[in-house]
Structures are given as C-alpha cells and as structure tokens.
Design an enzyme around this catalytic site. Structure first.
Site, mmCIF file in Angstrom:
data_model
loop_
_atom_site.group_PDB
_atom_site.id
_atom_site.type_symbol
_atom_site.label_atom_id
_atom_site.label_comp_id
_atom_site.label_asym_id
_atom_site.label_seq_id
_atom_site.Cartn_x
_atom_site.Cartn_y
_atom_site.Cartn_z
ATOM 1 N N THR A 90 0.849 -1.194 0.000
ATOM 2 C CA THR A 90 0.000 0.000 0.000
ATOM 3 C C THR A 90 0.883 1.241 0.000
ATOM 4 O O THR A 90 1.806 1.341 0.807
ATOM 5 C CB THR A 90 -0.901 -0.037 1.254
ATOM 6 O OG1 THR A 90 -1.827 -1.113 1.079
ATOM 7 C CG2 THR A 90 -1.639 1.261 1.471
ATOM 8 N N GLN B 34 -3.832 -7.032 -6.124
ATOM 9 C CA GLN B 34 -4.248 -7.615 -4.847
ATOM 10 C C GLN B 34 -5.618 -7.049 -4.464
ATOM 11 O O GLN B 34 -5.761 -5.837 -4.269
ATOM 12 C CB GLN B 34 -3.249 -7.310 -3.735
ATOM 13 C CG GLN B 34 -3.644 -8.065 -2.459
ATOM 14 C CD GLN B 34 -2.795 -7.728 -1.251
ATOM 15 O OE1 GLN B 34 -2.664 -6.566 -0.894
ATOM 16 N NE2 GLN B 34 -2.243 -8.753 -0.617
ATOM 17 N N HIS C 119 -6.645 -11.072 -1.043
ATOM 18 C CA HIS C 119 -5.915 -10.759 0.193
ATOM 19 C C HIS C 119 -6.587 -11.475 1.362
ATOM 20 O O HIS C 119 -7.533 -10.973 1.960
ATOM 21 C CB HIS C 119 -5.890 -9.254 0.424
ATOM 22 C CG HIS C 119 -4.859 -8.811 1.429
ATOM 23 N ND1 HIS C 119 -4.207 -9.693 2.272
ATOM 24 C CD2 HIS C 119 -4.350 -7.584 1.712
ATOM 25 C CE1 HIS C 119 -3.349 -9.024 3.030
ATOM 26 N NE2 HIS C 119 -3.413 -7.744 2.714
ATOM 27 N N ASN D 57 -3.153 -10.754 6.903
ATOM 28 C CA ASN D 57 -2.909 -9.496 7.625
ATOM 29 C C ASN D 57 -4.138 -8.860 8.282
ATOM 30 O O ASN D 57 -4.168 -7.657 8.525
ATOM 31 C CB ASN D 57 -2.225 -8.473 6.702
ATOM 32 C CG ASN D 57 -0.897 -9.002 6.162
ATOM 33 O OD1 ASN D 57 -0.404 -10.018 6.642
ATOM 34 N ND2 ASN D 57 -0.325 -8.327 5.183
ATOM 35 N N TYR E 180 -7.360 -8.535 7.222
ATOM 36 C CA TYR E 180 -8.435 -7.888 6.441
ATOM 37 C C TYR E 180 -9.608 -8.858 6.268
ATOM 38 O O TYR E 180 -9.600 -9.949 6.822
ATOM 39 C CB TYR E 180 -7.864 -7.341 5.122
ATOM 40 C CG TYR E 180 -6.803 -6.329 5.454
ATOM 41 C CD1 TYR E 180 -7.153 -5.106 6.032
ATOM 42 C CD2 TYR E 180 -5.452 -6.622 5.320
ATOM 43 C CE1 TYR E 180 -6.184 -4.195 6.434
ATOM 44 C CE2 TYR E 180 -4.471 -5.716 5.714
ATOM 45 C CZ TYR E 180 -4.847 -4.499 6.272
ATOM 46 O OH TYR E 180 -3.899 -3.618 6.693
ATOM 47 N N ARG F 14 -3.268 -14.674 -0.814
ATOM 48 C CA ARG F 14 -2.237 -14.431 0.203
ATOM 49 C C ARG F 14 -2.788 -14.812 1.569
ATOM 50 O O ARG F 14 -3.925 -14.457 1.896
ATOM 51 C CB ARG F 14 -1.810 -12.959 0.192
ATOM 52 C CG ARG F 14 -0.466 -12.744 0.879
ATOM 53 C CD ARG F 14 0.114 -11.369 0.671
ATOM 54 N NE ARG F 14 1.565 -11.432 0.818
ATOM 55 C CZ ARG F 14 2.317 -10.479 1.352
ATOM 56 N NH1 ARG F 14 1.764 -9.354 1.774
ATOM 57 N NH2 ARG F 14 3.611 -10.623 1.452
ATOM 58 N N ASN G 103 -3.494 -6.479 12.974
ATOM 59 C CA ASN G 103 -4.861 -5.993 13.120
ATOM 60 C C ASN G 103 -5.671 -6.786 14.143
ATOM 61 O O ASN G 103 -6.811 -7.180 13.887
ATOM 62 C CB ASN G 103 -5.547 -5.920 11.744
ATOM 63 C CG ASN G 103 -4.946 -4.811 10.899
ATOM 64 O OD1 ASN G 103 -4.802 -3.684 11.364
ATOM 65 N ND2 ASN G 103 -4.559 -5.138 9.679
ATOM 66 N N ARG H 127 9.900 -4.348 0.984
ATOM 67 C CA ARG H 127 10.544 -3.050 1.226
ATOM 68 C C ARG H 127 11.714 -2.710 0.315
ATOM 69 O O ARG H 127 11.810 -1.556 -0.147
ATOM 70 C CB ARG H 127 10.925 -2.941 2.711
ATOM 71 C CG ARG H 127 9.689 -2.797 3.610
ATOM 72 C CD ARG H 127 9.993 -3.123 5.051
ATOM 73 N NE ARG H 127 10.368 -4.533 5.206
ATOM 74 C CZ ARG H 127 10.848 -5.071 6.307
ATOM 75 N NH1 ARG H 127 11.031 -4.314 7.364
ATOM 76 N NH2 ARG H 127 11.133 -6.362 6.369
HETATM 77 C C1 LIG Z 1 4.713 0.220 2.992
HETATM 78 C C2 LIG Z 1 4.166 -1.178 3.085
HETATM 79 C C3 LIG Z 1 2.882 -1.437 2.643
HETATM 80 C C4 LIG Z 1 2.356 -2.740 2.657
HETATM 81 N N1 LIG Z 1 1.112 -2.972 2.155
HETATM 82 C C5 LIG Z 1 0.667 -4.253 2.016
HETATM 83 C C6 LIG Z 1 -0.540 -4.531 1.305
HETATM 84 O O1 LIG Z 1 -1.229 -3.645 0.768
HETATM 85 N N2 LIG Z 1 -0.924 -5.821 1.210
HETATM 86 C C7 LIG Z 1 -0.188 -6.846 1.773
HETATM 87 O O2 LIG Z 1 -0.594 -8.007 1.664
HETATM 88 N N3 LIG Z 1 0.961 -6.606 2.431
HETATM 89 C C8 LIG Z 1 1.423 -5.345 2.544
HETATM 90 N N4 LIG Z 1 2.643 -5.121 3.129
HETATM 91 C C9 LIG Z 1 3.488 -6.253 3.565
HETATM 92 C C10 LIG Z 1 4.479 -6.648 2.443
HETATM 93 O O3 LIG Z 1 3.797 -7.218 1.342
HETATM 94 C C11 LIG Z 1 5.525 -7.690 2.915
HETATM 95 O O4 LIG Z 1 4.871 -8.846 3.349
HETATM 96 C C12 LIG Z 1 6.403 -7.142 4.038
HETATM 97 O O5 LIG Z 1 6.943 -5.878 3.690
HETATM 98 C C13 LIG Z 1 7.552 -8.105 4.378
HETATM 99 O O6 LIG Z 1 8.374 -8.327 3.256
HETATM 100 P P1 LIG Z 1 9.819 -7.595 3.153
HETATM 101 O O7 LIG Z 1 10.561 -8.000 4.388
HETATM 102 O O8 LIG Z 1 10.437 -8.167 1.895
HETATM 103 O O9 LIG Z 1 9.572 -6.132 3.098
HETATM 104 C C14 LIG Z 1 3.159 -3.806 3.159
HETATM 105 C C15 LIG Z 1 4.446 -3.541 3.637
HETATM 106 C C16 LIG Z 1 4.960 -2.249 3.593
HETATM 107 C C17 LIG Z 1 6.367 -2.009 4.062
#
Ligand SMILES: Cc1cc2nc3c(=O)[nH]c(=O)nc-3n(C[C@H](O)[C@H](O)[C@H](O)COP(=O)(O)O)c2cc1C
Length: 363
Positions: A26, A98, A175, A178, A180, A227, A235, A318
């Site tokens: 997001t 997603q 999705h 997390n 939702y 996912r 949450n 990230r």
């Molecule tokens: C800024 C940000 C926004 C995220 N938004 C979502 C999202 O919209 N949907 C989702 O399933 N996960 C979301 N996540 C989780 C990421 O998909 C991912 O699982 C998480 O960053 C861990 O992976 P990484 O260690 O490679 O960053 C978000 C993470 C970050 C940092």
C-alpha cells in the site's frame, strides 16, 4: 547448481523473467481511490520483477478502509488501472492486482459517501486508523453482515476480478492475510457468527473458499492466487489453537480449486511471531501449484528456499520501494538503497518514483 532466482519461472500459463515477485505494498497515492499516471510510473519502474503484485485494492466502496487506497469497482478505477497494466506490459512485466477488502480495519471518514464499515461480526479491531481529515482515530466497530450480504460481498470480489481482467491484469491475488476481511472470516476472534460462515474451521474457511471458487469460475483458475498469513497477528488477531489445522484445510481445498498460487506472509522480521515451519510444510505438501514465500528475503535465502523446493517464487517488499531495479542489483550484488518509512504512505512523488535505478531507463 544453476541459479533459479534470476532464471525464468512458470506461473500457470505465464512465463516470468525471473523467480522474484514484488510483494503487495500500500502506498496511498490513489487520490479519490483512482489509480493515476504517478502510480503507473511507479509500477513501470519496477517491471523487471518477474511478477508485480499491486498494493491492496478494494473490490467494494465498503472495503476502502484506509485513506487514498485504490479500488476496482468503478469505470474510472478500471480506466486508471489500464494505465498501470499497459505501462508494465510495455516493459515486459507481469502484474496481478491484490484485492483487499479492509472489513473492520477501517474508519468511516476514509469511506466514500454511502459506504459503511462491515465485518463478519460486530467486533472492533484494536488499533488506530489514519484519516486525512482528523488524524488517527480508533478502528470503527463493524456492522455484522447478514448471510445474504456475505454472498453479495462474494459477488463484489467476482465483479472486481472481471474488472481486473478488463483493466489488463494478468490475474488477481485475494488478500486473505494481515487481518483484512477474508482473514476476519477465517479467524475465531473476529468471526463469532452462528450461520454457515462461522463456528467450525470449515465454516470460517467458507468465505475464503467461496470467494476463490467463484472468482475462479469468473476469470479462470490460472488467474487466481491468494495471500495467507498463518500466525500473523496483524490488526488484532491473536493466536488460536487450530491455526495449523485451519491452514492445512485451506491449502487442501485451494488445491482442489486449482488456483495458481498461495502466497504466505512471514512478518517475523517486522516483530510478528514466527510462522511455524510445520505449517509452511503442511501447505507445501498439500498445495501442488506455485507457492510464494515472503518476508525479509535477500538473494541468498531466496535462492536457498527455491533450491530446496520449499518455495517456487520469492516475494520481496521493502527493498523494492527504494530500488526500482532490485532484480538487477541483487543479480550483480550491488549495494541496496534504504527506503525512507516517512514517505511510505504520504501522497506525492517523493519517496515514491524518485529512487533512482543504477542505469536510468526512460519510463
Ligand atoms: C509500505 C508497506 C505497505 C504494505 N502494504 C501491504 C498490502 O497492501 N498488502 C499486503 O498483503 N501486504 C502489505 N505489506 C506487507 C508486504 O507485502 C511484505 O509482506 C512485508 O513488507 C515483508 O516483506 P519484506 O521484508 O520483503 O519487506 C506492506 C508492507 C509495507 C512495508
């Protein structure tokens, strides 16, 4: 041993240029919940990922719980997403959207006029929700959906999936993670229902499985992934005794539906509890199509999990924010730029499309 991470991968009917997916993130740049040129530029810059998975995108006005997240239920939103899919496909990438219905993780100030905060049961999620109008506010207590309304929400996912195909997406990721709406049905803390969508594991899984089944029927199993986040506590969803049983059951049933992938979340590097290895194994054994693993991956650990057969694709989050050419950098062992969390969710170009690639290509 030959390298898997940077070699082409199969995903259903698609051939991806590598085994790396960009995890859904997001970014809160969709003003009026409509994707725009800025968002198209962002994804196009990252199109060398084998698969892009978009930020959470609502199938319903009621699912727009956060400010400035996109939807996929109106003609304007479909038109906006067409900019994105074209820009990505022009650069040889592939992209799934997603579909995220926020359910009870929402504040009414973020919703359009006439929309409301709904959930499986009238149980609020602890936590604060940002609103552009009044700053942080506690998550609203959702109104419990009637059985009839649950079926209508499933149809919203179906329609959004058809819209996704119309908008040019290669597929949809449901999705179910997390905290939702889909996970709110799976989890006994947020689901206190007494109809066929609550109670037993089978009943709590029913919403997820009916969404998956009907979306498969509408757009084809090759285009549907999901996912899931067992042991994730995001949450306000604490652990419960039957987590492994629940996800084993889901993996079996999703395998029967033949969907193209399951994408497991592990946020232990972000402070969440670890995912039990036995649960990952149980899902791996029961689900025959693509398994995507995510959570704090670097090239080395990604390659190891691909080589051992634990994962079929690796999703990275990230690092993609600050390294649009992440695949190139990982392949060449180049140092990575660090992302600036203060710009993750604020509107505008800064911290969004201004991270340079090593070699600037024209977008
Ligand atoms: C800024 C940000 C926004 C995220 N938004 C979502 C999202 O919209 N949907 C989702 O399933 N996960 C979301 N996540 C989780 C990421 O998909 C991912 O699982 C998480 O960053 C861990 O992976 P990484 O260690 O490679 O960053 C978000 C993470 C970050 C940092």
């Amino acid at each position: 041993m030959s390298n898997l991470l940077f070699s082409p991968a199969r995903l259903g009917n698609l051939t991806l240029t590598n085994h790396i997916a960009m995890a859904p993130m997001t970014r809160s740049r969709a003003f009026n919940n409509i994707p725009n040129e800025l968002i198209a530029t962002y994804y196009a810059q990252r199109a060398t990922a084998g698969l892009l998975i978009t930020e959470g995108t609502s199938p319903s006005p009621n699912g727009l719980g956060y400010s400035r997240i996109p939807g996929l239920f109106s003609p304007e939103q479909i038109a906006g997403w067409k900019l994105v899919t074209k820009a990505v496909h022009d650069r040889g990438g592939h992209i799934f959207v997603q579909l995220m219905h926020t359910g009870r993780v929402a504040h009414p100030l973020n919703l359009p006029v006439g929309a409301e905060v709904v959930g499986p049961s009238a149980v609020a999620a602890e936590g604060m929700m940002w609103t552009d109008q009044e700053g942080p506010k506690p998550n609203a207590t959702p109104r419990e959906l009637t059985t009839e309304e649950v079926k209508a929400v499933i149809q919203e996912f179906v329609q959004a999936s058809k819209n996704a195909v119309e908008a040019g997406f290669d597929g949809v990721e449901l999705h179910g993670a997390n905290g939702y709406l889909i996970e709110q049905f799976i989890h006994p803390a947020s689901n206190r229902r007494t109809d066929e969508y609550g109670g037993s594991i089978e009943n709590r899984a029913r919403f997820a499985l009916e969404v998956a089944e009907q979306v498969v029927r509408a757009i084809g199993k090759e285009r549907v992934g999901i996912r899931l986040s067992p042991y994730g506590v995001a949450n306000d969803l604490p652990h419960y005794p039957e987590i492994e049983e629940t996800y084993t059951y889901l993996a079996e049933k999703l395998n029967d539906l033949g969907i193209v992938y399951i994408h497991l979340v592990d946020h232990s590097a972000m402070g969440a509890p670890a995912v039990a290895p036995s649960t990952v194994k149980a899902v791996r054994e029961r689900f025959k199509n693509t398994l995507i693993l995510s959570g704090n991956y670097n090239a080395e650990r990604g390659e190891a999990d691909l080589q051992s057969g634990l994962a079929d694709l690796i999703a990275i989050g990230r690092p993609f924010i600050s390294n649009p050419d992440l695949v190139e950098r990982l392949a060449t062992g180049t140092e990575l730029a660090q992302p600036d969390p203060s710009t993750f969710y604020v509107g505008g170009e800064k911290g969004y499309i201004d991270y340079p690639a090593l070699v600037e290509a024209s977008v």
